[in-house]
Design a protein around this motif. Structure first.
Motif, short mmCIF file in Angstrom:
data_model
loop_
_atom_site.label_atom_id
_atom_site.label_comp_id
_atom_site.label_asym_id
_atom_site.label_seq_id
_atom_site.Cartn_x
_atom_site.Cartn_y
_atom_site.Cartn_z
N UNK A 111 0.83 -1.20 0.00
CA UNK A 111 0.00 0.00 0.00
C UNK A 111 0.87 1.26 0.00
N UNK A 112 1.94 1.24 0.77
CA UNK A 112 2.85 2.39 0.74
C UNK A 112 3.49 2.53 -0.63
N UNK A 113 3.89 1.38 -1.23
CA UNK A 113 4.51 1.42 -2.56
C UNK A 113 3.55 1.98 -3.60
N UNK A 114 2.28 1.66 -3.45
CA UNK A 114 1.26 2.18 -4.35
C UNK A 114 1.37 3.70 -4.47
N UNK A 115 1.38 4.36 -3.30
CA UNK A 115 1.47 5.81 -3.30
C UNK A 115 2.80 6.32 -3.78
N UNK A 116 3.88 5.63 -3.41
CA UNK A 116 5.22 6.07 -3.78
C UNK A 116 5.42 6.04 -5.29
N UNK A 117 4.97 4.95 -5.93
CA UNK A 117 5.16 4.82 -7.38
C UNK A 117 4.47 5.97 -8.12
N UNK A 118 3.23 6.25 -7.75
CA UNK A 118 2.47 7.30 -8.42
C UNK A 118 3.02 8.69 -8.09
N UNK A 119 3.21 8.95 -6.81
CA UNK A 119 3.70 10.25 -6.34
C UNK A 119 5.11 10.53 -6.86
N UNK A 120 6.01 9.57 -6.69
CA UNK A 120 7.39 9.77 -7.13
C UNK A 120 7.47 9.85 -8.65
#
Length: 324
Positions: A193-202
């Motif tokens: 779930x954290x990676x989900x946000x990181x991939x899109x945000x980053x």
């Protein structure tokens, strides 16, 4: 606890340094692995922390090698994701029969890399929610999220001792100022779930060179970010992650909140790339692409962002290698 809880934090950067300082402040026996001027300052004057949860300075043991530390109860791996595989063998002297090893890196591959060198029975999953950086030698600046959140938990293959040792770990964190430990029942899902946000945000912020406020304020860019969330969610579900159907929507709402409250916020991937440093591009977007390929999931937007950013990433890596 009858004896001080022994912790070694490998790499005392913003994340590792903050965790080390708060645990030492809370009564743990803490050793940090650092180098250069940062190490010298810690040895001479302790770890100085300026924080939304209160400023303080605390004494910790500090060295540049794990060889003379001895076995500890907990190893916190605070280096960058791309460094994990290289440093993992150095952690062996820190292991006792029931030592826990907790990663803090963005991404999902750190546990596997640590297990390859140390044995998967010692390895936990982990994530951290924090905004902290090294302000100067021996000085950690904690400037976001008043209470940093460190999540961890056992993974398939973790030793039978992990349940007992996680209880001891929770006791060591109990009462810490500016830091909370969450022992997750499904740490793998939380990491994804954290990676989900990181991939899109980053991915979107770095490709556009925009802050989160600028990206979310531009309809087309915000929709690209949302589509990246949905693509990564598809990959996670194909990989067996127990996501709720609205997980991507939850993360999108969180990022909208970040844009409203901290519009100038930028991802570490973007900051590293712009500063000419080696980045975590491969550990973030690259990791998702590798899993997608294994399951035959098409993620064209994430793939395009990765390919776009790969040129700068390789340029930085080449320059960093040439300067050594």
């Amino acid at each position: 606890m009858s004896e001080p809880y022994r912790v070694c934090v490998y790499a005392a950067g913003g994340v590792g340094g903050y965790l080390a300082a708060r645990l030492a402040q809370n009564g743990c026996d803490v050793t940090v692995i650092a180098r250069g001027a940062h190490l010298k300052a810690i040895q001479e004057s302790g770890l100085k922390v300026t924080s939304l949860a209160g400023d303080f300075t605390v004494s910790v043991k500090a060295t540049d090698t794990t060889a003379n530390v001895g076995p500890v109860d907990l190893v916190i791996v605070g280096c960058k994701a791309w460094q994990v595989e290289g440093i993992a063998p150095c952690l062996k002297p820190l292991l006792g029969p029931e030592t826990l090893v907790a990663p803090t890196q963005n991404g999902i591959e750190a546990p596997e890399k640590l297990a390859a060198a140390l044995g998967k029975e010692h390895i936990l999953g982990g994530y951290i929610r924090i905004q902290a950086l090294v302000k100067g030698p021996g000085h950690i600046d904690h400037d976001g999220l008043v209470v940093a959140e460190f999540g961890t938990g056992a993974l398939p293959g973790s030793g039978s001792f992990c349940t007992r040792q996680l209880e001891r770990m929770a006791q060591a964190f109990e009462g810490a100022v500016g830091l909370s430990l969450i022992v997750e029942e499904d740490i793998w899902m939380k990491m994804w779930k954290k990676l989900l946000g990181i991939v899109a945000y980053s991915g979107v912020c770095t490709a556009s060179r925009g802050t989160i406020g600028e990206v979310m304020g531009c309809h087309e860019s915000a929709m690209l970010l949302r589509e990246c969330l949905l693509e990564t969610q598809k990959v996670a579900i194909a990989n067996g992650v127990a996501f709720a159907e609205d997980t991507a929507d939850q993360v999108f709402a969180d990022l909208k909140g970040l844009a409203a409250n901290s519009p100038l916020n930028t991802p570490s991937l973007m900051r590293d790339m712009l500063a000419g440093r080696v980045s975590e591009l491969d550990d973030q977007l690259g990791a998702v692409l590798r899993v997608a390929k294994c399951h035959g999931v098409d993620i064209p937007r994430v793939e395009t962002l990765y390919a776009t950013l790969l040129v700068q990433d390789r340029r930085n890596r080449d320059a960093c290698s040439a300067s050594k």
